[in-house]
Design a protein around this motif. Structure first.
Motif, PDB file in Angstrom:
ATOM      1  N   VAL A 196       0.727  -1.164   0.073  1.00  0.00           N
ATOM      2  CA  VAL A 196      -0.036   0.126   0.068  1.00  0.00           C
ATOM      3  C   VAL A 196       0.804   1.405   0.007  1.00  0.00           C
ATOM      4  O   VAL A 196       0.423   2.306  -0.363  1.00  0.00           O
ATOM      5  CB  VAL A 196      -0.999  -0.009   1.423  1.00  0.00           C
ATOM      6  N   LEU A 197       2.154   1.122   0.503  1.00  0.00           N
ATOM      7  CA  LEU A 197       3.144   2.339   0.339  1.00  0.00           C
ATOM      8  C   LEU A 197       3.095   2.904  -1.184  1.00  0.00           C
ATOM      9  O   LEU A 197       3.271   3.995  -1.280  1.00  0.00           O
ATOM     10  CB  LEU A 197       4.340   1.995   0.613  1.00  0.00           C
ATOM     11  N   ARG A 198       2.839   1.823  -1.866  1.00  0.00           N
ATOM     12  CA  ARG A 198       2.853   2.623  -3.646  1.00  0.00           C
ATOM     13  C   ARG A 198       1.590   3.095  -4.288  1.00  0.00           C
ATOM     14  O   ARG A 198       1.473   3.419  -5.306  1.00  0.00           O
ATOM     15  CB  ARG A 198       3.549   1.388  -4.480  1.00  0.00           C
ATOM     16  N   LEU A 199       0.667   2.648  -3.485  1.00  0.00           N
ATOM     17  CA  LEU A 199      -0.722   2.815  -3.938  1.00  0.00           C
ATOM     18  C   LEU A 199      -1.032   4.361  -3.968  1.00  0.00           C
ATOM     19  O   LEU A 199      -0.807   5.010  -3.014  1.00  0.00           O
ATOM     20  CB  LEU A 199      -1.717   1.870  -3.019  1.00  0.00           C
ATOM     21  N   PRO A 200      -1.757   4.586  -4.981  1.00  0.00           N
ATOM     22  CA  PRO A 200      -2.298   6.099  -4.803  1.00  0.00           C
ATOM     23  C   PRO A 200      -3.592   6.585  -4.185  1.00  0.00           C
ATOM     24  O   PRO A 200      -4.162   5.228  -3.775  1.00  0.00           O
ATOM     25  CB  PRO A 200      -2.487   6.360  -6.524  1.00  0.00           C
ATOM     26  N   GLU A 201      -4.027   7.403  -3.852  1.00  0.00           N
ATOM     27  CA  GLU A 201      -5.049   7.678  -3.035  1.00  0.00           C
ATOM     28  C   GLU A 201      -6.334   7.711  -4.004  1.00  0.00           C
ATOM     29  O   GLU A 201      -6.144   7.861  -5.322  1.00  0.00           O
ATOM     30  CB  GLU A 201      -5.051   9.195  -2.350  1.00  0.00           C
ATOM     31  N   SER A 202      -7.449   7.615  -3.688  1.00  0.00           N
ATOM     32  CA  SER A 202      -8.841   7.290  -4.404  1.00  0.00           C
ATOM     33  C   SER A 202      -9.042   8.693  -5.156  1.00  0.00           C
ATOM     34  O   SER A 202      -8.924   9.728  -4.410  1.00  0.00           O
ATOM     35  CB  SER A 202      -9.836   7.181  -3.419  1.00  0.00           C
ATOM     36  N   PRO A 203      -9.454   8.677  -6.557  1.00  0.00           N
ATOM     37  CA  PRO A 203      -9.848   9.867  -7.182  1.00  0.00           C
ATOM     38  C   PRO A 203     -10.751  10.719  -6.618  1.00  0.00           C
ATOM     39  O   PRO A 203     -10.738  11.797  -6.728  1.00  0.00           O
ATOM     40  CB  PRO A 203      -9.869   9.641  -8.717  1.00  0.00           C
ATOM     41  N   ARG A 204     -11.785   9.914  -6.273  1.00  0.00           N
ATOM     42  CA  ARG A 204     -12.884  10.635  -5.556  1.00  0.00           C
ATOM     43  C   ARG A 204     -12.521  11.366  -4.232  1.00  0.00           C
ATOM     44  O   ARG A 204     -13.113  12.490  -4.082  1.00  0.00           O
ATOM     45  CB  ARG A 204     -14.139   9.656  -5.142  1.00  0.00           C
ATOM     46  N   PHE A 205     -11.645  10.979  -3.282  1.00  0.00           N
ATOM     47  CA  PHE A 205     -11.342  11.445  -2.107  1.00  0.00           C
ATOM     48  C   PHE A 205     -10.375  12.721  -2.650  1.00  0.00           C
ATOM     49  O   PHE A 205     -10.451  13.870  -1.960  1.00  0.00           O
ATOM     50  CB  PHE A 205     -10.332  10.633  -1.525  1.00  0.00           C
ATOM     51  N   LEU A 206      -9.579  12.717  -3.641  1.00  0.00           N
ATOM     52  CA  LEU A 206      -8.387  13.561  -3.911  1.00  0.00           C
ATOM     53  C   LEU A 206      -9.358  14.722  -4.520  1.00  0.00           C
ATOM     54  O   LEU A 206      -9.177  16.022  -4.214  1.00  0.00           O
ATOM     55  CB  LEU A 206      -7.759  13.257  -5.265  1.00  0.00           C
ATOM     56  N   LEU A 207     -10.566  14.565  -5.426  1.00  0.00           N
ATOM     57  CA  LEU A 207     -11.490  15.801  -5.915  1.00  0.00           C
ATOM     58  C   LEU A 207     -12.029  16.351  -4.732  1.00  0.00           C
ATOM     59  O   LEU A 207     -12.385  17.281  -4.712  1.00  0.00           O
ATOM     60  CB  LEU A 207     -12.261  15.128  -6.993  1.00  0.00           C
ATOM     61  N   ARG A 208     -12.613  15.632  -3.828  1.00  0.00           N
ATOM     62  CA  ARG A 208     -13.197  16.193  -2.707  1.00  0.00           C
ATOM     63  C   ARG A 208     -12.592  17.132  -1.883  1.00  0.00           C
ATOM     64  O   ARG A 208     -12.862  18.076  -1.438  1.00  0.00           O
ATOM     65  CB  ARG A 208     -13.664  14.848  -1.740  1.00  0.00           C
ATOM     66  N   LYS A 209     -11.112  17.026  -1.842  1.00  0.00           N
ATOM     67  CA  LYS A 209     -10.364  17.741  -1.179  1.00  0.00           C
ATOM     68  C   LYS A 209      -9.475  18.766  -2.113  1.00  0.00           C
ATOM     69  O   LYS A 209      -8.604  19.540  -1.935  1.00  0.00           O
ATOM     70  CB  LYS A 209      -8.923  17.010  -0.735  1.00  0.00           C
ATOM     71  N   GLY A 210     -10.284  18.877  -3.379  1.00  0.00           N
ATOM     72  CA  GLY A 210      -9.695  19.901  -4.561  1.00  0.00           C
ATOM     73  C   GLY A 210      -8.535  19.653  -5.178  1.00  0.00           C
ATOM     74  O   GLY A 210      -7.909  20.533  -5.708  1.00  0.00           O
ATOM     75  N   ASP A 211      -8.013  18.368  -5.178  1.00  0.00           N
ATOM     76  CA  ASP A 211      -6.695  18.208  -5.946  1.00  0.00           C
ATOM     77  C   ASP A 211      -7.039  17.369  -7.213  1.00  0.00           C
ATOM     78  O   ASP A 211      -7.105  16.173  -7.408  1.00  0.00           O
ATOM     79  CB  ASP A 211      -5.759  17.226  -5.110  1.00  0.00           C
ATOM     80  N   GLU A 212      -7.546  18.238  -8.098  1.00  0.00           N
ATOM     81  CA  GLU A 212      -8.111  17.688  -9.577  1.00  0.00           C
ATOM     82  C   GLU A 212      -6.881  17.147 -10.203  1.00  0.00           C
ATOM     83  O   GLU A 212      -7.066  16.036 -10.963  1.00  0.00           O
ATOM     84  CB  GLU A 212      -8.867  18.648 -10.246  1.00  0.00           C
ATOM     85  N   ALA A 213      -5.584  17.715 -10.258  1.00  0.00           N
ATOM     86  CA  ALA A 213      -4.553  17.415 -11.197  1.00  0.00           C
ATOM     87  C   ALA A 213      -4.034  15.880 -10.663  1.00  0.00           C
ATOM     88  O   ALA A 213      -3.865  14.887 -11.483  1.00  0.00           O
ATOM     89  CB  ALA A 213      -3.366  18.357 -10.942  1.00  0.00           C
ATOM     90  N   GLN A 214      -4.052  15.617  -9.301  1.00  0.00           N
ATOM     91  CA  GLN A 214      -3.699  14.213  -8.857  1.00  0.00           C
ATOM     92  C   GLN A 214      -4.636  13.261  -9.245  1.00  0.00           C
ATOM     93  O   GLN A 214      -4.540  12.157  -9.457  1.00  0.00           O
ATOM     94  CB  GLN A 214      -3.396  14.250  -7.551  1.00  0.00           C
ATOM     95  N   ALA A 215      -6.058  13.569  -8.598  1.00  0.00           N
ATOM     96  CA  ALA A 215      -7.178  12.714  -9.382  1.00  0.00           C
ATOM     97  C   ALA A 215      -7.178  12.243 -10.691  1.00  0.00           C
ATOM     98  O   ALA A 215      -7.165  11.172 -11.023  1.00  0.00           O
ATOM     99  CB  ALA A 215      -8.414  13.388  -8.921  1.00  0.00           C
ATOM    100  N   ARG A 216      -6.870  13.256 -11.668  1.00  0.00           N
ATOM    101  CA  ARG A 216      -6.801  13.019 -13.150  1.00  0.00           C
ATOM    102  C   ARG A 216      -5.784  11.897 -13.349  1.00  0.00           C
ATOM    103  O   ARG A 216      -5.553  11.096 -14.253  1.00  0.00           O
ATOM    104  CB  ARG A 216      -6.659  14.227 -13.912  1.00  0.00           C
ATOM    105  N   LYS A 217      -4.321  12.092 -12.582  1.00  0.00           N
ATOM    106  CA  LYS A 217      -3.214  11.384 -12.772  1.00  0.00           C
ATOM    107  C   LYS A 217      -3.671   9.883 -12.207  1.00  0.00           C
ATOM    108  O   LYS A 217      -3.231   9.035 -12.832  1.00  0.00           O
ATOM    109  CB  LYS A 217      -2.105  12.065 -11.763  1.00  0.00           C
ATOM    110  N   VAL A 218      -4.447   9.669 -11.099  1.00  0.00           N
ATOM    111  CA  VAL A 218      -4.796   8.416 -10.421  1.00  0.00           C
ATOM    112  C   VAL A 218      -5.427   7.728 -11.570  1.00  0.00           C
ATOM    113  O   VAL A 218      -5.375   6.550 -11.991  1.00  0.00           O
ATOM    114  CB  VAL A 218      -5.331   8.416  -9.191  1.00  0.00           C
ATOM    115  N   LEU A 219      -6.630   8.402 -12.241  1.00  0.00           N
ATOM    116  CA  LEU A 219      -7.435   7.914 -13.114  1.00  0.00           C
ATOM    117  C   LEU A 219      -6.751   7.438 -14.338  1.00  0.00           C
ATOM    118  O   LEU A 219      -7.233   6.472 -14.948  1.00  0.00           O
ATOM    119  CB  LEU A 219      -8.556   8.893 -13.476  1.00  0.00           C
ATOM    120  N   SER A 220      -5.668   8.245 -14.741  1.00  0.00           N
ATOM    121  CA  SER A 220      -4.928   7.580 -15.994  1.00  0.00           C
ATOM    122  C   SER A 220      -4.369   6.407 -15.786  1.00  0.00           C
ATOM    123  O   SER A 220      -3.611   5.663 -16.732  1.00  0.00           O
ATOM    124  CB  SER A 220      -4.021   8.799 -16.169  1.00  0.00           C
TER     125      SER A 220
END
Length: 474
Positions: A196-220
């Protein structure tokens, strides 16, 4: 920064889905391990006639899990799914080791082990709440049932692993056998932590926190089509925008407001029924069940848990094959009906033929486990992961997990007490009736979620709430 970005891009979707669901291994191992450890623990600490203590030692993990699920659900909304899974792995490692080194302090030994296993249960309950939420938020709608079913495959694989470990260690001296069985649970917890150290965060959680760029990267990482990524981001953002416009403050009372009540009752109800149907009575106590049926020593019946474990693993694979081919409600109702009959028929047969073969009940238990393995077992966690709207998902998933663990705890606690005071067939018949009630609940209270996006499912709940508000007599 560029080096980190390149390293992140190497994360494959297979890696994400595998370790995203690996928490189920911890959940499963600790469900199963006491099955083999208990006969040796009873002999070592002379607990053969202490049904209440045996029930508490077995069910202590589930008692702790009641609170672990609710706590993790709330904290994951604040800190993220990934961080809370990492914390759960650490807690699991520590208290698994402390369980294995339980001191022999006479009468106080059992109470030490009960307390340690309650604390271990915090991590087990957290994993049971976090893994489905994480997997549902990472998986595309068309494959969410199958990929979320990985959680169930991990759970039953963890159970089978614990049964095999129990069987391999059964010839050790009794004191060493049960200690190693419990302590080795720290190994999968360590593997989970490193993965899990290498796993990304959930894109829905990232968007909820306002980090759209990281959410897009995770979805990619997990969506190949850029158009699909844009559509999913837009859908999630629209839901988040509506929540901000309403200035919604999520609390426990929010879960049962008109907008969410229907979906919360459905998800929490299914989670509760799964355990009150009695499956864990089989998983925790099958050697003792066979002992009572045949008179053979429980410690010599450790092959039966492996049989159950194999059935569970095969059933989970069957589920992954059929997950997105049949409606969730159909599978739950068919499975629940067969499970109920598998519990009720032995009591009926025994009433009609008092001299029936004592192994008949074990055969029916195998039928129960087979149908449970590809219906209620995986679908409960699929529904818990996908039925709750984003605004309440962490808290509602935690509540559902807690109700699930309340059922698991009560079944683990009272089953040895019930079987000490009434025939096993009668006990299982009671669970069979609960199975039938579960079928009725699904028929009347649970919406269909297969093939719908999480946002579409939320709209179903909102619309149902409006209908109820305008037609209160319905």
């Amino acid at each position: 920064m560029n080096v980190m970005a390149k390293a992140e891009k190497k994360i494959s979707s297979a890696f994400i889905y595998f370790f995203g669901s690996f928490g189920g291994i911890l959940f499963g191992y600790d469900i199963g391990v006491m099955t083999g450890a208990l006969p040796f623990l009873q002999a070592d600490w002379h607990l053969e006639n202490a049904a209440s203590l045996v029930g508490w030692i077995t069910s202590a993990v589930m008692f702790g899990a009641i609170f672990g699920g609710a706590l993790a659900g709330q904290l994951s909304d604040k800190f993220g799914r990934r961080k809370m899974i990492l914390m759960s792995a650490i807690v699991f490692m520590v208290f698994s080791v402390l369980s294995g080194v339980s001191p022999d302090m006479g009468g106080a030994s059992a109470y030490y082990l009960i307390i340690v296993r309650m604390l271990l249960g915090l991590a087990v309950g957290a994993a049971s709440a976090l893994v489905p939420a994480y997997m549902s938020e990472m998986a595309p709608a068309k494959a969410r049932g199958r990929l979320s079913g990985l959680n169930q495959t991990m759970i039953v694989s963890g159970m089978l692993l614990s049964y095999v470990v129990d069987f391999l260690l059964k010839d050790l001296p009794g004191e060493w056998a049960w200690r190693l069985m419990l302590g080795l649970a720290a190994v999968p917890a360590l593997i989970l932590f490193l993965g899990v150290l290498r796993l990304p965060e959930s894109p829905r959680f990232l968007l909820r926190k306002g980090d759209e760029a990281q959410a897009r990267k995770v979805l990619s990482y997990i969506r190949k089509n850029p158009v699909e990524i844009d559509q999913e981001l837009a859908s999630i953002k629209e839901t988040a925008k509506e929540e901000r416009q309403a200035n919604q403050k999520t609390s426990w009372s929010t879960l049962f407001s008109g907008k969410y009540r229907y979906l919360v009752i459905a998800g929490v109800g299914v989670a509760a029924f799964q355990q009150f149907q009695g499956a864990n009575a089989i998983f925790y106590y099958i050697p003792l069940i066979v002992q009572k049926a045949t008179g053979q020593a429980a410690s010599s019946n450790l092959m039966w848990p492996i049989v159950q474990g194999v059935i569970l693993v095969v059933g989970s694979l069957v589920y992954m094959w059929i997950a997105d081919k049949f409606n969730r409600r159909t599978l739950l109702m068919v499975g629940g009906a067969v499970m109920g009959l598998s519990f009720i028929l032995p009591a009926v047969i025994n009433w009609m033929m008092p001299n029936m073969n004592p192994m008949t009940i074990v055969v029916f238990l195998c039928i129960y486990v087979a149908f449970y393995s590809f219906t209620w077992a995986p679908l409960t966690w699929v529904l818990v992961g996908e039925i709750f709207p984003l605004a309440i998902r962490g808290r509602a998933s935690g509540l559902a997990s807690s109700f699930n663990w309340i059922g698991s705890w009560l079944v683990g606690l009272i089953f040895p007490i019930m079987t000490a005071s009434m025939p096993q067939e009668a006990v299982f018949a009671i669970f069979g009736i609960i199975c039938i009630l579960g079928v009725i609940f699904v028929k009347t209270c649970v919406p269909e979620t297969r093939g719908h996006t999480l946002e579409e499912i939320e709209e179903q709940g909102t619309n149902h709430g409006r209908v109820k508000a305008s037609n209160p007599e319905n």
